[in-house]
Motif scaffolding. Sequence first.
Motif, mmCIF file in Angstrom:
data_model
loop_
_atom_site.group_PDB
_atom_site.id
_atom_site.type_symbol
_atom_site.label_atom_id
_atom_site.label_comp_id
_atom_site.label_asym_id
_atom_site.label_seq_id
_atom_site.Cartn_x
_atom_site.Cartn_y
_atom_site.Cartn_z
ATOM 1 N N ILE A 31 38.364 1.102 26.947
ATOM 2 C CA ILE A 31 38.506 1.580 28.326
ATOM 3 C C ILE A 31 38.168 0.471 29.312
ATOM 4 C CG2 ILE A 31 37.521 3.163 30.042
ATOM 5 C CD1 ILE A 31 37.227 5.207 27.766
ATOM 6 N N HIS A 32 37.117 -0.290 29.024
ATOM 7 C CA HIS A 32 36.712 -1.388 29.905
ATOM 8 C C HIS A 32 37.820 -2.434 30.008
ATOM 9 C CE1 HIS A 32 34.084 -4.129 32.016
ATOM 10 N NE2 HIS A 32 34.269 -5.075 31.085
ATOM 11 N N VAL A 33 38.456 -2.751 28.876
ATOM 12 C CA VAL A 33 39.551 -3.731 28.867
ATOM 13 C C VAL A 33 40.723 -3.220 29.691
ATOM 14 C CG1 VAL A 33 41.283 -4.849 27.415
ATOM 15 C CG2 VAL A 33 38.897 -4.786 26.680
ATOM 16 N N LEU A 34 41.066 -1.939 29.511
ATOM 17 C CA LEU A 34 42.185 -1.354 30.257
ATOM 18 C C LEU A 34 41.914 -1.358 31.755
ATOM 19 C CD1 LEU A 34 43.094 1.666 27.945
ATOM 20 C CD2 LEU A 34 44.427 -0.435 28.278
ATOM 21 N N GLU A 35 40.656 -1.086 32.151
ATOM 22 C CA GLU A 35 40.303 -1.099 33.566
ATOM 23 C C GLU A 35 40.444 -2.492 34.156
ATOM 24 O OE1 GLU A 35 36.415 0.558 33.617
ATOM 25 O OE2 GLU A 35 37.117 2.645 33.793
ATOM 26 N N GLN A 36 40.054 -3.497 33.367
ATOM 27 C CA GLN A 36 40.186 -4.879 33.829
ATOM 28 C C GLN A 36 41.666 -5.254 33.999
ATOM 29 O OE1 GLN A 36 37.896 -6.988 30.829
ATOM 30 N NE2 GLN A 36 36.198 -7.280 32.284
ATOM 31 N N GLU A 37 42.485 -4.825 33.020
ATOM 32 C CA GLU A 37 43.919 -5.116 33.103
ATOM 33 C C GLU A 37 44.555 -4.420 34.307
ATOM 34 O OE1 GLU A 37 45.445 -3.863 29.369
ATOM 35 O OE2 GLU A 37 44.783 -5.676 28.291
ATOM 36 N N LYS A 38 44.111 -3.181 34.587
ATOM 37 C CA LYS A 38 44.631 -2.440 35.723
ATOM 38 C C LYS A 38 44.253 -3.126 37.027
ATOM 39 C CE LYS A 38 44.517 2.132 37.917
ATOM 40 N NZ LYS A 38 43.959 3.500 37.842
ATOM 41 N N ALA A 83 43.584 -6.259 37.440
ATOM 42 C CA ALA A 83 44.314 -7.512 37.553
ATOM 43 C C ALA A 83 45.738 -7.284 38.059
ATOM 44 C CB ALA A 83 44.344 -8.220 36.199
ATOM 45 N N LEU A 84 46.390 -6.223 37.584
ATOM 46 C CA LEU A 84 47.744 -5.904 38.030
ATOM 47 C C LEU A 84 47.781 -5.513 39.506
ATOM 48 C CD1 LEU A 84 49.031 -3.898 34.912
ATOM 49 C CD2 LEU A 84 49.784 -6.162 35.649
ATOM 50 N N GLN A 85 46.754 -4.781 39.947
ATOM 51 C CA GLN A 85 46.712 -4.337 41.323
ATOM 52 C C GLN A 85 46.485 -5.498 42.298
ATOM 53 O OE1 GLN A 85 43.644 -1.354 41.222
ATOM 54 N NE2 GLN A 85 45.094 0.303 40.711
ATOM 55 N N SER A 86 45.850 -6.564 41.810
ATOM 56 C CA SER A 86 45.569 -7.724 42.670
ATOM 57 C C SER A 86 46.771 -8.634 42.841
ATOM 58 C CB SER A 86 44.403 -8.514 42.100
ATOM 59 O OG SER A 86 44.738 -9.086 40.835
ATOM 60 N N LEU A 87 47.818 -8.402 42.047
ATOM 61 C CA LEU A 87 49.008 -9.254 42.149
ATOM 62 C C LEU A 87 49.818 -8.940 43.401
ATOM 63 C CD1 LEU A 87 50.214 -9.254 38.436
ATOM 64 C CD2 LEU A 87 48.973 -11.065 39.640
#
Length: 215
Positions: A202-209, A211-215
């Motif tokens: 879950i922590h990894v998925l939150e980080q990936e999410k 990162a995508l939102q910051s693009l």
Amino acid sequence: MSGGSKRLKNLQICRPFVYGNMAVPLKEDRSPDIPPDHTHSWTVFLKGVNGDDLSSFVKRVVFKLHETYPNSSRSIEEPPFEVTETGWGEFEISIRVYFVAEASEKNVVMYHHLKLHPYGPEAEQQKSDGATVTSMQYDEFVFNEPTESLFEILTKKSNAVLPAQKSMMVPFSIQSENEELDRLSDAHTKVQENIRRLTERIHVLEQEKAALQSL
């Protein structure tokens, strides 16, 4: 009523026994008659404590195996009261005990879950070593107001246990309880490990999410 069938009022007499199974992994040089998908040889049994003979008052024992076994209801009419088979899965076995006619007692039934695999902290090492797995429960046949004939059989031909003597049987109960605690501990460890992995995921998925939102 004949003298032998007369019941003794206000009297209780007990007879200790153990039941369960032993299992061992099959080796590569197994018999060609054994199905290739079978992984273990096992024996389910009912016997007296310390090897005491039960046949003086037990007429027969019927073991009901899984329906996939040929002749799944196995009637054993003399000791040792046991059945040996091979297989790959664990399942519940019913054990029905019939007493001799002199007892004038109804048959009794108990259930045992066949255990093939070790549990607990040392389970992996035991699997690696191919160790024998033993699952055994302690119990007692309790006869309230037995017939005179049964009382004579139990007191002269077998090691009957009066209620005041039961304390000596505690180790068998403790063994069964410790075995169950090992299973629960092992299950708890696995659950905690699964929770840890899910939390990390879950922590990894939150980080990936993020990162995508910051693009």
